[in-house]
Design a protein around this motif. Structure first.
Motif, PDB file in Angstrom:
ATOM      1  N   HIS A 167      51.021  34.344  47.305  1.00 37.37           N
ATOM      2  CA  HIS A 167      50.315  35.565  47.701  1.00 37.37           C
ATOM      3  C   HIS A 167      49.460  36.090  46.544  1.00 37.37           C
ATOM      4  O   HIS A 167      48.327  36.535  46.756  1.00 37.37           O
ATOM      5  CB  HIS A 167      51.311  36.633  48.138  1.00 37.37           C
ATOM      6  N   PHE A 168      49.973  36.012  45.334  1.00 37.56           N
ATOM      7  CA  PHE A 168      49.224  36.450  44.157  1.00 37.56           C
ATOM      8  C   PHE A 168      48.074  35.483  43.861  1.00 37.56           C
ATOM      9  O   PHE A 168      46.989  35.899  43.449  1.00 37.56           O
ATOM     10  CB  PHE A 168      50.160  36.554  42.954  1.00 37.56           C
ATOM     11  N   PRO A 215      43.586  29.397  40.576  1.00 40.79           N
ATOM     12  CA  PRO A 215      44.180  30.717  40.811  1.00 40.79           C
ATOM     13  C   PRO A 215      45.433  31.001  39.992  1.00 40.79           C
ATOM     14  O   PRO A 215      46.116  31.983  40.232  1.00 40.79           O
ATOM     15  CB  PRO A 215      44.548  30.640  42.298  1.00 40.79           C
ATOM     16  N   LEU A 216      45.732  30.131  39.021  1.00 46.24           N
ATOM     17  CA  LEU A 216      47.002  30.248  38.302  1.00 46.24           C
ATOM     18  C   LEU A 216      46.855  31.085  37.037  1.00 46.24           C
ATOM     19  O   LEU A 216      45.827  31.073  36.366  1.00 46.24           O
ATOM     20  CB  LEU A 216      47.537  28.866  37.930  1.00 46.24           C
ATOM     21  N   SER A 217      47.921  31.809  36.715  1.00 43.77           N
ATOM     22  CA  SER A 217      48.026  32.520  35.448  1.00 43.77           C
ATOM     23  C   SER A 217      49.144  31.861  34.648  1.00 43.77           C
ATOM     24  O   SER A 217      49.822  30.947  35.123  1.00 43.77           O
ATOM     25  CB  SER A 217      48.350  33.995  35.695  1.00 43.77           C
ATOM     26  N   LEU A 218      49.348  32.324  33.421  1.00 44.04           N
ATOM     27  CA  LEU A 218      50.413  31.762  32.608  1.00 44.04           C
ATOM     28  C   LEU A 218      51.787  31.979  33.252  1.00 44.04           C
ATOM     29  O   LEU A 218      52.712  31.192  33.037  1.00 44.04           O
ATOM     30  CB  LEU A 218      50.389  32.376  31.206  1.00 44.04           C
ATOM     31  N   LEU A 242      39.484  37.627  44.912  1.00 40.77           N
ATOM     32  CA  LEU A 242      38.783  38.507  43.996  1.00 40.77           C
ATOM     33  C   LEU A 242      37.748  37.755  43.170  1.00 40.77           C
ATOM     34  O   LEU A 242      36.732  38.330  42.760  1.00 40.77           O
ATOM     35  CB  LEU A 242      39.773  39.219  43.077  1.00 40.77           C
ATOM     36  N   ALA A 243      37.979  36.467  42.934  1.00 45.66           N
ATOM     37  CA  ALA A 243      37.008  35.662  42.193  1.00 45.66           C
ATOM     38  C   ALA A 243      35.771  35.355  43.035  1.00 45.66           C
ATOM     39  O   ALA A 243      34.691  35.106  42.500  1.00 45.66           O
ATOM     40  CB  ALA A 243      37.659  34.357  41.726  1.00 45.66           C
ATOM     41  N   HIS A 244      35.939  35.391  44.356  1.00 50.80           N
ATOM     42  CA  HIS A 244      34.845  34.989  45.251  1.00 50.80           C
ATOM     43  C   HIS A 244      34.088  36.176  45.833  1.00 50.80           C
ATOM     44  O   HIS A 244      32.884  36.089  46.085  1.00 50.80           O
ATOM     45  CB  HIS A 244      35.417  34.142  46.396  1.00 50.80           C
ATOM     46  N   LEU A 245      34.782  37.284  46.073  1.00 47.52           N
ATOM     47  CA  LEU A 245      34.196  38.397  46.826  1.00 47.52           C
ATOM     48  C   LEU A 245      33.651  39.491  45.909  1.00 47.52           C
ATOM     49  O   LEU A 245      34.022  39.603  44.750  1.00 47.52           O
ATOM     50  CB  LEU A 245      35.249  38.996  47.756  1.00 47.52           C
TER      51      LEU A 245
END
Length: 236
Positions: free
Chosen positions: A50-51, A206-209, A58-61
């Motif tokens: 979901h995150f 879409p990944l974070s640490l 948010l990166a696209h819109l």
């Protein structure tokens, strides 16, 4: 062509595959596989995906654009998007789940999406495995995307490497009547191609640490391998 039969919940299910395309599905599934659970017996069920979906959106819109989710369940994605400057609406026919989200203020329409509106991004998260006509649902979604729109699809993987474990298979893969479709990577790519889109894997985008547990999945996807669930997106 019959692959095998299985007993689950006191019912016998026939798992079959198409002779021509080899797609695997449940023969004669129930008409309604939605989970009409009691609203007072559930709570939010946030998952890392979901995150990740939120980050892709948010990166696209840009501010003011419209996100539409098909089969949102409780509406976890919509809940996460509340502080963001984009518009969100969802469709979910399963009462209980949708009632829960509505009670929390998530804008959910309580019936199946049939192309009533267009959007700049459409999310189909763990839904295609539940519906009688997954290809038609994807076609409706693609037709409802505005030019340049983003389509995000997540489904289980018929060839998930974890299925080597009988316990995992029983709990997560062969679970009719909840899951009635079983997608290979080829199936996903073919469905996207039929609606004029090219499916791309999430990879590391879409990944974070904090998502380090998903780095093996992302690395495999970067190499062109689909070894866990199908996490894909496309732009129109």
């Amino acid at each position: 062509m019959l692959k095998f039969e299985m007993e689950r919940g006191g019912q016998t299910f026939k798992i079959v595959s198409c002779r021509e395309c080899r797609f695997v599905f449940v023969a004669d599934p129930e008409a309604d596989t939605a989970n009409h659970i009691d609203i007072d017996k559930i709570d939010w069920a946030f998952r890392p995906r979901h995150f990740q979906i939120r980050r892709l959106l948010l990166a696209h819109l840009t501010a003011g654009q419209q996100v539409l989710e098909i089969g949102c369940g409780r509406g976890e994605v919509g809940y996460l998007l509340r502080p963001d400057p984009i518009q969100y609406v969802a469709y979910e026919p399963a009462r209980g789940l949708s009632d829960f989200g509505i009670r929390a203020g998530i804008p959910i329409v309580q019936h199946t999406f049939n192309g009533e509106q267009t959007a700049d991004a459409i999310v189909i998260d763990n839904v295609l495995e539940h519906v009688a006509e997954p290809a038609r649902m994807l076609e409706t979604a693609a037709a409802s995307l505005n030019p340049g729109g983003l389509l995000i699809v997540i489904t289980p993987n018929l060839d998930d490497i974890r299925a080597i474990s009988p316990t995992w298979r029983k709990r997560n893969l062969w679970v009719p009547p909840d899951h009635i479709n079983y997608f290979s990577a080829r199936d996903i790519e073919s469905m996207f191609e039929r609606v004029g889109l090219k499916a791309r894997r999430f990879k590391f985008s879409p990944l974070s640490l904090k998502d380090w547990k998903f780095f093996p999945r992302a690395a495999a996807e970067t190499l062109g391998l689909s070894i866990f669930g199908h996490n894909v997106y496309a732009t129109k």
